[in-house]
Design an enzyme around this catalytic site. Structure first.
Site, PDB file in Angstrom:
ATOM      1  N   SER A  26       0.952  -1.042   0.094  1.00 24.49           N
ATOM      2  CA  SER A  26      -0.103  -0.105   0.000  1.00 24.49           C
ATOM      3  C   SER A  26       0.782   1.266   0.002  1.00 24.49           C
ATOM      4  CB  SER A  26      -1.031   0.027   1.170  1.00 24.49           C
ATOM      5  OG  SER A  26      -0.180  -0.127   2.481  1.00 24.49           O
ATOM      6  N   ASN A 113      -3.296  -2.349  13.005  1.00 26.96           N
ATOM      7  CA  ASN A 113      -4.959  -2.278  12.925  1.00 26.96           C
ATOM      8  C   ASN A 113      -5.552  -1.173  13.344  1.00 26.96           C
ATOM      9  OD1 ASN A 113      -4.509  -4.836  11.715  1.00 26.96           O
ATOM     10  ND2 ASN A 113      -5.707  -6.149  13.120  1.00 26.96           N
ATOM     11  N   THR A 158     -37.530  27.397 -14.791  1.00 25.46           N
ATOM     12  CA  THR A 158     -38.089  26.008 -14.176  1.00 25.46           C
ATOM     13  C   THR A 158     -38.010  25.278 -15.442  1.00 25.46           C
ATOM     14  OG1 THR A 158     -40.376  26.553 -14.514  1.00 25.46           O
ATOM     15  CG2 THR A 158     -39.444  27.192 -12.282  1.00 25.46           C
ATOM     16  N   HIS A 159     -37.849  24.059 -15.276  1.00 26.93           N
ATOM     17  CA  HIS A 159     -37.885  23.111 -16.322  1.00 26.93           C
ATOM     18  C   HIS A 159     -36.856  23.693 -17.762  1.00 26.93           C
ATOM     19  CE1 HIS A 159     -41.735  21.587 -14.785  1.00 26.93           C
ATOM     20  NE2 HIS A 159     -41.762  22.631 -14.543  1.00 26.93           N
ATOM     21  N   SER A 280     -10.368  25.424 -29.585  1.00 27.90           N
ATOM     22  CA  SER A 280     -10.665  23.987 -30.341  1.00 27.90           C
ATOM     23  C   SER A 280      -9.289  24.150 -31.446  1.00 27.90           C
ATOM     24  CB  SER A 280     -11.708  24.225 -31.115  1.00 27.90           C
ATOM     25  OG  SER A 280     -11.686  23.204 -32.350  1.00 27.90           O
ATOM     26  N   LYS A 286     -13.851  29.018 -31.524  1.00 25.69           N
ATOM     27  CA  LYS A 286     -14.194  28.228 -30.253  1.00 25.69           C
ATOM     28  C   LYS A 286     -13.385  28.930 -29.054  1.00 25.69           C
ATOM     29  CE  LYS A 286     -16.221  24.343 -30.525  1.00 25.69           C
ATOM     30  NZ  LYS A 286     -17.214  23.865 -29.937  1.00 25.69           N
ATOM     31  N   ASN A 288     -13.963  27.117 -25.655  1.00 22.58           N
ATOM     32  CA  ASN A 288     -14.573  26.026 -24.822  1.00 22.58           C
ATOM     33  C   ASN A 288     -14.569  26.270 -23.291  1.00 22.58           C
ATOM     34  OD1 ASN A 288     -15.345  25.043 -27.129  1.00 22.58           O
ATOM     35  ND2 ASN A 288     -13.385  23.819 -27.333  1.00 22.58           N
ATOM     36  N   GLU A 293     -16.437  21.574 -17.806  1.00 19.02           N
ATOM     37  CA  GLU A 293     -16.959  20.321 -18.371  1.00 19.02           C
ATOM     38  C   GLU A 293     -16.105  19.276 -17.590  1.00 19.02           C
ATOM     39  OE1 GLU A 293     -17.425  20.353 -22.659  1.00 19.02           O
ATOM     40  OE2 GLU A 293     -16.430  21.781 -22.489  1.00 19.02           O
ATOM     41  N   TYR A 320     -10.894  -6.338  11.583  1.00 21.80           N
ATOM     42  CA  TYR A 320      -9.973  -5.807  10.499  1.00 21.80           C
ATOM     43  C   TYR A 320      -9.972  -6.869   9.444  1.00 21.80           C
ATOM     44  CZ  TYR A 320      -6.049  -4.088   7.655  1.00 21.80           C
ATOM     45  OH  TYR A 320      -5.499  -3.866   6.677  1.00 21.80           O
ATOM     46  N   GLN A 325      -7.602  -2.070   3.311  1.00 24.54           N
ATOM     47  CA  GLN A 325      -6.504  -1.172   2.883  1.00 24.54           C
ATOM     48  C   GLN A 325      -6.869  -0.629   1.732  1.00 24.54           C
ATOM     49  OE1 GLN A 325      -2.276  -3.141   2.749  1.00 24.54           O
ATOM     50  NE2 GLN A 325      -2.677  -3.096   0.447  1.00 24.54           N
ATOM     51  N   LYS A 328      -8.218   3.416   1.308  1.00 25.66           N
ATOM     52  CA  LYS A 328      -7.520   4.923   1.108  1.00 25.66           C
ATOM     53  C   LYS A 328      -7.554   5.510  -0.444  1.00 25.66           C
ATOM     54  CE  LYS A 328      -4.424   2.659   3.576  1.00 25.66           C
ATOM     55  NZ  LYS A 328      -5.446   2.265   4.460  1.00 25.66           N
TER      56      LYS A 328
END
Ligand code: ARG
Length: 465
Positions: A26, A113, A158-159, A280, A286, A288, A293, A320, A325, A328
């Site tokens: 680990s 542990n 709305t919507h 782009s 463009k 962007n 995103e 345990y 392990q 994490k």
């Protein structure tokens, strides 16, 4: 490395296969907890001395040695060894190399542990505190932008359809309140995370006369475990942190979605700074909104991380199990995403230019004052359902002529209401004004300027406290 060199190698005759070492290690991720591991070990050593289990002098040597290991890690000279599995055994082994045999006393009354639980609890708590700080900065950015734009109106939807005019400040403050609730969730999760498991040892507690409360005090933790089996098996505090992180990302992602639409020239409500957009490779025109995103995209991964650990935990009997392990990996990924997203969003928000002209144009095109007209004729005595119907006809009329409701004449309005004994006068245009519509909504929490001012005051007081 021969089996006997491993800290647990006493009963082993053959060495571990290299492939298995690579599979079970680990250190490729838990070295991120080196600070917490060293702090925890120093607190443990001091407690051992206080309890007379080791001498004060031995504790001093251990603490000094641990500081040397810390320095080696921070200046990059410590070589992490995969055959030593994890951050805990690497640090302890290096400590013993530095201080000699006394290093072998550090692990008295302790197991990996409870040690790995302590490290992760401290790491989670530290991460949550950082999230809280970053979320507060982001709220400050929302408050700043809201304050600057108190007089600006845009279509509230709305919507995803234009509904009623709202102030831009009100729209932005909606997010400030979301992140404020996130901070409340963070604070609650942090309280439950920062509880010390040291003293639980492997699972059953220990025969040494330890003082877990003294370790907790040294590490400024809120308390100690109540049940040794629970505490070495439990990871619900990590789940809570990942849930909280997922909600933060969800809130960020909803705002990203709005920014992406608003940056589209057909809306044109915002101009993102060059630092937060990209071009782009083929279409020269463009600009962007990639940052927004990617943030929306990363949100899914934080949900996946939460599901990941929930699934790991669901079948584990007490106590345990090595499966743990894996806890994490998803948490550290969520931590990185939440921290960078909160920080980048605060910068991106500060760099946004809001295009007021575009917002005003959109108000007119969407008949956003239709409710105002319906309410106006209702107060004149027309039943609301009828008013709704008459307003619908007014909208159709304006739409046909390609104008706004406020461009219809008094004649038009009176003709539409001819079945009722009411007279519509010039004051109707006051009610149809978008700014009037917003100004009249001063109900507490509404979009009216007094309400928005109160929200700003409350948030600013909270930010300063
Ligand atoms: N690397 C382990 C983990 O992160 C540490 C605990 C290992 N304990 C054990 N008995 N194998 O969970």
């Amino acid at each position: 490395m021969t089996a006997q060199v491993k800290p647990w190698g006493g009963r082993f005759k053959e060495s571990t296969s290299k492939e298995v070492e690579a599979y079970t290690e680990s250190i490729s991720f838990d070295t991120k907890m080196y600070k917490q591991d060293i702090m925890g070990s120093k607190a443990h050593a001091k407690m051992l001395a206080k309890q007379g289990i080791i001498t004060q002098e031995e504790a001093n040597i251990l603490c000094k040695g641990l500081d040397s290991v810390l320095a080696e890690i921070e200046n990059g000279t410590l070589t992490w060894k995969q055959e030593l599995e994890d951050v805990h055994m690497n640090i302890e082994t290096r400590l013993t190399e530095i201080v000699g045999d006394v290093g072998k006393k550090l692990h008295t009354g302790r197991s990996r542990n409870d040690q790995c639980c302590l490290d992760l609890r401290l790491f989670t708590s530290d991460a949550l505190r950082e999230w809280s700080h970053l979320a507060k900065n982001l709220i400050a950015a929302f408050v700043h932008k809201a304050e600057e734009n108190q007089g600006v109106l845009l279509p509230g939807c709305t919507h995803m359809q234009p509904a009623q005019p709202v102030s831009l400040a009100h729209h932005l403050l909606a997010y400030a309140w979301m992140f404020k609730r996130d901070i409340e969730r963070i604070e609650q999760a942090e309280k439950r995370a920062r509880i010390s498991p040291l003293g639980a040892a492997a699972l059953a507690g220990t025969t040494y006369n330890l003082n877990p409360q003294s370790v907790a005090n040294t590490l400024e933790m809120y308390g100690v475990f109540k049940n040794s089996m629970d505490t070495v098996a439990d990871r619900d505090y990590v789940l809570e942190a990942m849930f909280t992180g997922s909600v933060i990302m969800m809130h960020l992602s909803r705002f990203c979605e709005e920014l992406i639409w608003w940056a589209n020239p057909q809306f044109g409500f915002v101009q993102l700074s060059d630092a937060h957009s990209t071009g782009s490779s083929i279409m020269p025109q463009k600009k962007n909104p990639d940052v927004a995103e990617i943030m929306r995209g990363k949100t899914g991964r934080t949900y996946g991380n939460l599901m990941n650990l929930l699934t790991t935990l669901k079948g584990l009997p007490l106590t345990y199990n090595r499966d743990l392990q894996e806890d994490k990996i998803p948490f550290m990924d969520t931590d990185k995403t939440v921290q960078s997203s909160l920080s980048i969003m605060a910068d991106m928000l500060m760099g946004i230019r809001f295009r007021v002209e575009k917002m005003e144009k959109a108000l007119k095109a969407g008949f956003l004052n239709a409710t105002e007209f319906a309410d106006y004729i209702t107060t004149k005595g027309i039943p609301f359902r009828e008013s709704h119907h008459i307003t619908g006809r007014a909208v159709a009329m304006a739409e046909e002529r390609g104008v706004g409701l406020e461009d219809l004449t008094l004649n038009d309005f009176n003709m539409l209401c001819k079945d009722y004994s009411i007279e519509i006068t010039d004051e109707v245009y006051v009610y149809l004004d978008y700014y009037t519509a917003v100004k009249r909504r001063n109900v507490s929490g509404g979009t009216g300027p007094i309400s928005v001012k109160n929200q700003l005051d409350e948030l600013k007081n909270w930010l300063e406290s």
